[in-house]
Enzyme design. Structure first.
Site, PDB file in Angstrom:
ATOM      1  N   SER A  88       0.839  -1.210   0.000  1.00 55.10           N
ATOM      2  CA  SER A  88       0.000   0.000   0.000  1.00 55.10           C
ATOM      3  C   SER A  88       0.875   1.263   0.000  1.00 55.10           C
ATOM      4  O   SER A  88       0.468   2.306  -0.522  1.00 55.10           O
ATOM      5  CB  SER A  88      -0.960   0.004   1.183  1.00 55.10           C
ATOM      6  OG  SER A  88      -0.236  -0.009   2.393  1.00 55.10           O
ATOM      7  N   GLU A 141      -8.258  -4.084 -23.562  1.00 55.25           N
ATOM      8  CA  GLU A 141      -7.687  -4.886 -22.469  1.00 55.25           C
ATOM      9  C   GLU A 141      -7.175  -4.001 -21.325  1.00 55.25           C
ATOM     10  O   GLU A 141      -7.453  -4.256 -20.158  1.00 55.25           O
ATOM     11  CB  GLU A 141      -6.562  -5.780 -23.015  1.00 55.25           C
ATOM     12  CG  GLU A 141      -7.090  -6.836 -23.970  1.00 55.25           C
ATOM     13  CD  GLU A 141      -6.039  -7.848 -24.423  1.00 55.25           C
ATOM     14  OE1 GLU A 141      -4.862  -7.732 -24.039  1.00 55.25           O
ATOM     15  OE2 GLU A 141      -6.416  -8.764 -25.167  1.00 55.25           O
ATOM     16  N   ARG A 178      -9.549  -2.444 -18.689  1.00 53.31           N
ATOM     17  CA  ARG A 178     -10.170  -3.326 -17.678  1.00 53.31           C
ATOM     18  C   ARG A 178      -9.546  -3.116 -16.297  1.00 53.31           C
ATOM     19  O   ARG A 178     -10.092  -3.544 -15.288  1.00 53.31           O
ATOM     20  CB  ARG A 178     -10.029  -4.789 -18.099  1.00 53.31           C
ATOM     21  CG  ARG A 178     -10.831  -5.181 -19.321  1.00 53.31           C
ATOM     22  CD  ARG A 178     -12.336  -5.043 -19.099  1.00 53.31           C
ATOM     23  NE  ARG A 178     -12.821  -5.909 -18.046  1.00 53.31           N
ATOM     24  CZ  ARG A 178     -13.145  -7.199 -18.194  1.00 53.31           C
ATOM     25  NH1 ARG A 178     -13.069  -7.755 -19.385  1.00 53.31           N
ATOM     26  NH2 ARG A 178     -13.564  -7.914 -17.175  1.00 53.31           N
ATOM     27  N   HIS A 179      -8.382  -2.462 -16.281  1.00 56.76           N
ATOM     28  CA  HIS A 179      -7.726  -2.195 -14.994  1.00 56.76           C
ATOM     29  C   HIS A 179      -8.396  -0.976 -14.360  1.00 56.76           C
ATOM     30  O   HIS A 179      -8.305   0.138 -14.869  1.00 56.76           O
ATOM     31  CB  HIS A 179      -6.215  -2.016 -15.201  1.00 56.76           C
ATOM     32  CG  HIS A 179      -5.594  -3.300 -15.662  1.00 56.76           C
ATOM     33  ND1 HIS A 179      -5.412  -4.359 -14.807  1.00 56.76           N
ATOM     34  CD2 HIS A 179      -5.200  -3.716 -16.880  1.00 56.76           C
ATOM     35  CE1 HIS A 179      -4.895  -5.375 -15.477  1.00 56.76           C
ATOM     36  NE2 HIS A 179      -4.756  -5.011 -16.732  1.00 56.76           N
ATOM     37  N   GLN A 224      -8.544   8.551 -23.998  1.00 56.82           N
ATOM     38  CA  GLN A 224      -8.268   7.853 -25.261  1.00 56.82           C
ATOM     39  C   GLN A 224      -8.799   8.617 -26.454  1.00 56.82           C
ATOM     40  O   GLN A 224      -9.855   9.259 -26.390  1.00 56.82           O
ATOM     41  CB  GLN A 224      -8.931   6.451 -25.226  1.00 56.82           C
ATOM     42  CG  GLN A 224      -8.707   5.684 -26.522  1.00 56.82           C
ATOM     43  CD  GLN A 224      -9.118   4.233 -26.444  1.00 56.82           C
ATOM     44  OE1 GLN A 224      -9.791   3.829 -25.502  1.00 56.82           O
ATOM     45  NE2 GLN A 224      -8.727   3.457 -27.422  1.00 56.82           N
ATOM     46  N   ASN A 257      -1.006   4.360  -9.877  1.00 55.24           N
ATOM     47  CA  ASN A 257       0.083   4.323  -8.894  1.00 55.24           C
ATOM     48  C   ASN A 257       0.984   3.101  -9.112  1.00 55.24           C
ATOM     49  O   ASN A 257       0.633   2.186  -9.849  1.00 55.24           O
ATOM     50  CB  ASN A 257      -0.488   4.378  -7.463  1.00 55.24           C
ATOM     51  CG  ASN A 257      -1.347   3.172  -7.151  1.00 55.24           C
ATOM     52  OD1 ASN A 257      -0.883   2.031  -7.214  1.00 55.24           O
ATOM     53  ND2 ASN A 257      -2.613   3.390  -6.825  1.00 55.24           N
ATOM     54  N   ARG A 313       1.774   0.578  -7.280  1.00 53.17           N
ATOM     55  CA  ARG A 313       1.266  -0.744  -6.889  1.00 53.17           C
ATOM     56  C   ARG A 313       0.445  -1.344  -8.029  1.00 53.17           C
ATOM     57  O   ARG A 313       0.584  -2.510  -8.381  1.00 53.17           O
ATOM     58  CB  ARG A 313       0.389  -0.615  -5.641  1.00 53.17           C
ATOM     59  CG  ARG A 313      -0.089  -1.967  -5.143  1.00 53.17           C
ATOM     60  CD  ARG A 313      -1.088  -1.855  -4.035  1.00 53.17           C
ATOM     61  NE  ARG A 313      -1.160  -3.070  -3.265  1.00 53.17           N
ATOM     62  CZ  ARG A 313      -1.897  -3.218  -2.188  1.00 53.17           C
ATOM     63  NH1 ARG A 313      -2.621  -2.221  -1.727  1.00 53.17           N
ATOM     64  NH2 ARG A 313      -1.923  -4.368  -1.555  1.00 53.17           N
ATOM     65  N   HIS A 364       0.914  -4.655 -10.583  1.00 56.34           N
ATOM     66  CA  HIS A 364      -0.131  -5.650 -10.847  1.00 56.34           C
ATOM     67  C   HIS A 364      -0.325  -5.826 -12.363  1.00 56.34           C
ATOM     68  O   HIS A 364      -0.395  -6.947 -12.873  1.00 56.34           O
ATOM     69  CB  HIS A 364      -1.430  -5.169 -10.177  1.00 56.34           C
ATOM     70  CG  HIS A 364      -2.606  -6.050 -10.426  1.00 56.34           C
ATOM     71  ND1 HIS A 364      -2.722  -7.310  -9.888  1.00 56.34           N
ATOM     72  CD2 HIS A 364      -3.733  -5.857 -11.170  1.00 56.34           C
ATOM     73  CE1 HIS A 364      -3.860  -7.859 -10.273  1.00 56.34           C
ATOM     74  NE2 HIS A 364      -4.494  -7.003 -11.046  1.00 56.34           N
ATOM     75  N   ARG A 394       0.135  -8.521 -17.653  1.00 54.30           N
ATOM     76  CA  ARG A 394       0.242  -8.219 -19.085  1.00 54.30           C
ATOM     77  C   ARG A 394       1.587  -8.581 -19.708  1.00 54.30           C
ATOM     78  O   ARG A 394       1.783  -8.387 -20.921  1.00 54.30           O
ATOM     79  CB  ARG A 394      -0.077  -6.741 -19.337  1.00 54.30           C
ATOM     80  CG  ARG A 394      -1.458  -6.316 -18.848  1.00 54.30           C
ATOM     81  CD  ARG A 394      -2.558  -7.138 -19.481  1.00 54.30           C
ATOM     82  NE  ARG A 394      -3.880  -6.748 -18.973  1.00 54.30           N
ATOM     83  CZ  ARG A 394      -5.021  -7.291 -19.380  1.00 54.30           C
ATOM     84  NH1 ARG A 394      -5.013  -8.260 -20.282  1.00 54.30           N
ATOM     85  NH2 ARG A 394      -6.173  -6.908 -18.865  1.00 54.30           N
TER      86      ARG A 394
END
Ligand SMILES: Cc1cc2nc3c(=O)[nH]c(=O)nc-3n(C[C@H](O)[C@H](O)[C@H](O)COP(=O)(O)OP(=O)(O)OC[C@H]3O[C@@H](n4cnc5c(N)ncnc54)[C@H](O)[C@@H]3O)c2cc1C
Length: 204
Positions: free
Chosen positions: A56, A77, A80-81, A88, A159, A161, A165, A170
């Protein structure tokens, strides 16, 4: 119609020069150890925190990146995060009638005989798009015939973190070749420039 091969790129729009120091100051608040801060302490502290899985703390610094010469498949794709901000290129407000229709093609298929069939279909789409535009259709209506391989660009902020991920997902074996290539390039840049945050992540 123009085919783009391995054209996907990134540009770092923002990465604060004191990113590590901000995370250190935030993280040391937990331990009331701010008095241990020196000119060299940030890297050591962040590495320790990361290894402990106290991720965190990595949320206190972020990076903004522009991805360009990538397809709408790529952006479907990446969006989706959910913990990210995105802007865009619009298919409603930006028309594709002025220049060539630019399509990202699979690099490993470019020398197959079937690529000719793809060229034929894409040329027809381009001709149809331009014809409909000429007779007054709006871009928001003509966009319905655009293929998922069409070139686009997107700016994304999140960020560290969440970047970690995203890189894990990916750049994995299961990731699609296009997003994997560009995210692997970005991960390698991050490993070089902010190693304490990213150097444990290995692209597959
Ligand atoms: C190889 C691959 C194949 C895929 N195939 C498909 C597919 O066929 N169809 C499809 O629909 N999607 C597919 N996806 C997308 C996938 O399902 C996820 O939507 C996408 O990867 C975002 O991941 P995420 O939800 O972990 O991450 P993010 O949205 O980036 O969130 C990060 C983390 O925050 C936490 N989080 C975020 N939101 C919530 C919440 N509401 N509740 C609880 N925790 C939350 C979770 O821990 C999550 O892992 C695929 C993804 C990959 C990498």
């Amino acid at each position: 119609m123009k085919k783009l091969i391995n054209a996907g790129k990134f540009e770092i729009l923002s990465l604060s020069s004191n990113a590590l120091e901000v995370m250190e100051k935030a993280g040391r608040t937990c331990y009331k150890s701010q008095s241990n801060i020196t000119n060299q302490s940030a890297k050591i502290f962040i590495e320790k925190i990361r290894k402990l899985g106290h991720e965190s703390v990595l949320e206190h610094s972020s990076m903004t990146v522009r991805f360009y010469n990538i397809s709408r498949g790529f952006t479907h794709e990446i969006v989706r995060h959910r913990l990210c901000a995105f802007s865009q290129e619009s298919t409603r407000y930006v028309g594709y009638h002025k220049g060539d229709l630019e399509i990202i093609v699979p690099p490993h298929k470019i020398n197959t005989p079937e690529i000719k069939d793809i060229d034929t279909v894409l040329t027809q789409i381009e001709e149809c798009y331009k014809k409909l535009k000429k007779i007054g259709w709006k871009a928001e209506d003509i966009r319905q015939i655009l293929p998922i391989g069409i070139r686009t660009e997107i700016v994304m902020t999140t960020n560290f973190r969440e970047w970690r991920h995203i890189f894990k997902l990916r750049t994995s074996k299961a990731a699609h070749w296009e997003i994997k290539k560009v995210l692997t390039d970005l991960l390698n840049w991050c490993k070089l420039n902010i190693p304490v945050v990213f150097d444990d992540i290995q692209p597959e």
